[in-house]
Design an enzyme around this catalytic site. Structure first.
Site, mmCIF file in Angstrom:
data_model
loop_
_atom_site.group_PDB
_atom_site.id
_atom_site.type_symbol
_atom_site.label_atom_id
_atom_site.label_comp_id
_atom_site.label_asym_id
_atom_site.label_seq_id
_atom_site.Cartn_x
_atom_site.Cartn_y
_atom_site.Cartn_z
ATOM 1 N N HIS A 451 -13.554 -7.614 5.198
ATOM 2 C CA HIS A 451 -12.714 -7.808 6.374
ATOM 3 C C HIS A 451 -12.116 -9.201 6.273
ATOM 4 O O HIS A 451 -12.838 -10.199 6.217
ATOM 5 C CB HIS A 451 -13.515 -7.693 7.671
ATOM 6 N N CYS A 452 -10.793 -9.260 6.244
ATOM 7 C CA CYS A 452 -10.110 -10.543 6.040
ATOM 8 C C CYS A 452 -9.608 -11.093 7.376
ATOM 9 O O CYS A 452 -8.688 -10.532 7.974
ATOM 10 C CB CYS A 452 -8.940 -10.383 5.083
ATOM 11 N N PRO A 453 -10.183 -12.201 7.847
ATOM 12 C CA PRO A 453 -9.714 -12.775 9.118
ATOM 13 C C PRO A 453 -8.305 -13.349 9.015
ATOM 14 O O PRO A 453 -7.622 -13.485 10.025
ATOM 15 C CB PRO A 453 -10.746 -13.876 9.401
ATOM 16 N N GLY A 456 -6.313 -10.391 9.754
ATOM 17 C CA GLY A 456 -6.761 -9.667 10.936
ATOM 18 C C GLY A 456 -6.981 -8.196 10.712
ATOM 19 O O GLY A 456 -6.774 -7.380 11.614
ATOM 20 N N ASN A 457 -7.414 -7.831 9.513
ATOM 21 C CA ASN A 457 -7.598 -6.421 9.197
ATOM 22 C C ASN A 457 -8.595 -6.289 8.056
ATOM 23 O O ASN A 457 -8.881 -7.261 7.347
ATOM 24 C CB ASN A 457 -6.263 -5.786 8.786
#
Length: 622
Positions: A451-453, A456-457
């Site tokens: 999950h890549c902050p 945001g997805n």
């Protein structure tokens, strides 16, 4: 209850030494699973329907000790599958459910056992499964037609029992996924599931119920709300969370500031917007035409105090996702703003701030259009496109209808495969190989990478290629900014004669002199260097995993959890690794006008992997 404990105490493996089973009675032989001795006694005339002195049948003892072969045999000899017995007047299915023997539950129900029958405490099997936290049995019983809101004789639903007795989140989360009625009250106390969770101090379940819009103002028969019960128990955590939930619903007529704090959409805007203001203020204060750094220092302290206030007032648990995304968007916004002002619209910027530098900025504005501005514009369009696709496209969410979910549960349970390693108790789906449930997004993602902050997805099978494109074009944009910062600084030095000499003044003084020439440009330069480092490291790690290892980030971090990986102290052998060139062709789906044929796999439906002697990797997907 003594019969359950006694039966469970007998649920042990056979003794290592050779034992003389010929003297055992049939109850003991059943408990230990000595099939030959049991058959010998039955063939000699023992009636399998005959209960012992405590009114417990052989089928009860076989069920509680998970002796499936004996259950089949006893039923074939006339055992009554729904025979009531023991102190709690329970069926064999009740006994198996209490102990969490899913395979036995499946077997007994195949023989017609009725899970809706109640025991001496007034509970059916689904209530018992919820009480004891046997999530897989709860799922199976509901999939087989048991009402998710079924009440026992005391008017308690499975959700109430899970909230009261089970501190694990899995049973409650599963029931909520089945659209349970969260605000039902029991028959005698009129307590909702939230009341029962507060009575048990079950904080994890309280959070789940509040997220599911449980009524915080519901009253039991005594007129007590969950908040009243929390105050009676003097539990600060529960009191605070329930008060916040009440304020969010508008029950306590909060002040204007409190209403803003409770507004989730407003909090998101604050978390996303704060980096925009902070990054601008840091550069703006440094760029002010004020000689006293004491005054600037006081301004920075004011900015820090404001940020602390905002974080305490408006930041919540979602800040771990919203804040990095806000930092990324803000940094790129001000980088592009700087690029436009210094390279394209220099005169507009300097008329209002640095009149003495108009000549410099006009020179910057006349940099070669074809070799500087056009490539930068193309790179920008590619960056925006790939970022948008990474941010908003489907990363590979595994979807299923309620009918499909129930069918999957039954199939897995009846094949002995309903365990949490391949079944998601939140999404109620069979997890395809390489998938994972994302705790941030609360959904299962096919070929989950991470999950890549920053976008945001999640990054998964649906958007991993776009994510790699985003990293590449982001790195190019940052390199352009570093180049631009250096070019602008060189022109600044020649125009206003910044006396900078690394050899003469040393590194730190040299750095200070550079910063004093144009603090804003130096601030953007530092931002560019920071982002260059993490983007460069990330893209190198991603390329190494994709090309050299043929695995995802999640698989690399958790390889020991997956049976299909061979892990040593220095390497990970992946069944998905087909060599560097082939890995890249398959990942990026490179066709090169038909000269290459990438292998495409729908990872949302790929469930197993088997050994294949003819395959170069030794494995094939099936």
């Amino acid at each position: 209850q003594s019969h359950y404990n006694h039966g469970y105490s007998e649920n042990v493996s056979r003794k290592n030494h050779v034992d003389d089973y010929s003297t055992w009675d049939i109850v003991k032989a059943t408990q230990y699973g000595i099939f030959e001795r049991c058959r010998e006694l039955v063939e000699a005339g023992f009636d399998v329907r005959q209960p012992d002195k405590e009114n417990v049948t052989l089928l009860h003892w076989a069920a509680i000790n998970n002796r499936i072969d004996l259950v089949k045999y006893y039923i074939s000899k006339g055992a009554i599958v729904d025979q009531l017995g023991g102190d709690l007047n329970s069926t064999p299915l009740h006994w198996a459910t209490r102990q969490g023997h899913l395979s036995m539950v499946v077997q007994l129900m195949k023989y017609g056992a009725d899970p809706s029958l109640i025991d001496g405490e007034g509970c059916s099997c689904v209530h018992l499964a919820a009480q004891f936290g046997h999530t897989s049995i709860v799922a199976y019983l509901i999939a087989k037609g048991q009402d998710v809101d079924m009440m026992d004789q005391n008017g308690m639903t499975p959700l109430m029992w899970a909230a009261y007795r089970t501190h694990s989140v899995d049973p409650t989360r599963l029931l909520l996924t089945f659209n349970v009625s969260v605000n039902l009250g029991d028959k005698y106390h009129k307590n909702t599931a939230l009341h029962w969770a507060v009575l048990a101090g079950n904080t994890t379940v309280i959070s789940l119920l509040l997220d599911a819009n449980a009524n915080v103002d519901a009253q039991n028969i005594k007129g007590e709300t969950p908040l009243d019960l929390a105050k009676q128990r003097k539990n600060v955590w529960m009191i605070n969370h329930l008060q916040e939930a009440r304020q969010a619903k508008g029950y306590d007529s909060p002040s204007y500031l409190k209403r803003l704090k409770m507004d989730k959409e407003f909090r998101q805007k604050v978390m996303l917007g704060t980096p925009f203001v902070v990054i601008w203020l840091v550069g703006f204060i440094a760029d002010l035409d004020i000689d006293s750094w004491l005054i600037k220092g006081i301004m920075y302290v004011g900015v820090w105090i404001a940020v602390q206030f905002l974080s305490k007032a408006f930041f919540d648990h979602s800040m771990h996702s919203a804040l990095p995304l806000g930092i990324y968007l803000a940094t790129k916004f001000w980088m592009y703003n700087t690029y436009c002002c210094f390279f394209c619209l220099g005169s507009c910027y300097c008329h209002c701030h640095y009149p003495c530098l108009c000549v410099l900025l006009n020179l910057a504005a006349h940099l070669p259009f074809a070799t500087v501005h056009v490539p930068f514009l193309i790179n920008t369009l590619a960056l925006f496109y790939n970022f948008g696709k990474s941010w908003k496209s489907d990363p590979g969410i595994i979807k299923a209808s309620e009918e499909q979910k129930k069918k999957t549960i039954v199939e897995l349970a009846e094949t002995g495969s309903l365990d949490l390693s391949i079944f998601c108790s939140t999404c109620l789906i069979r997890k395809p190989i390489r998938s994972k449930h994302c705790a941030v997004c609360n959904r299962c993602i096919a070929k989950f990478d991470h999950h890549c902050p920053w976008v945001g997805n999640c990054v998964g099978s649906g958007n991993h290629r776009y994510f790699m494109g985003y990293l590449f074009f982001l790195l190019c944009m940052i390199c352009w900014m570093i180049y631009g910062s250096h070019s602008i600084h060189t022109l600044f030095v020649s125009l206003i004669h910044c006396a900078t000499s690394y050899a003469k003044d040393g590194f730190w003084l040299y750095l200070t002199q550079i910063a004093s020439c144009s603090p804003w440009m130096f601030w953007m330069f530092l931002n560019s260097i920071f982002h260059f480092m993490w983007v460069a490291v990330l893209i190198m790690c991603q390329l190494y995993q994709i090309a050299a290892l043929g695995i995802t980030t999640n698989e690399r971090m958790n390889a020991r959890r997956y049976k299909h990986f061979k892990v040593t102290a220095t390497s990970i052998e992946s069944p998905f690794n087909h060599g560097c060139i082939r890995n890249l062709i398959d990942f990026f789906e490179i066709r090169c006008c038909g000269l290459m044929r990438p292998v495409t796999v729908d990872w949302t439906t790929q469930y197993t992997i088997e050994y294949d002697q003819t395959s170069g990797s030794g494995y094939q997907l099936v």
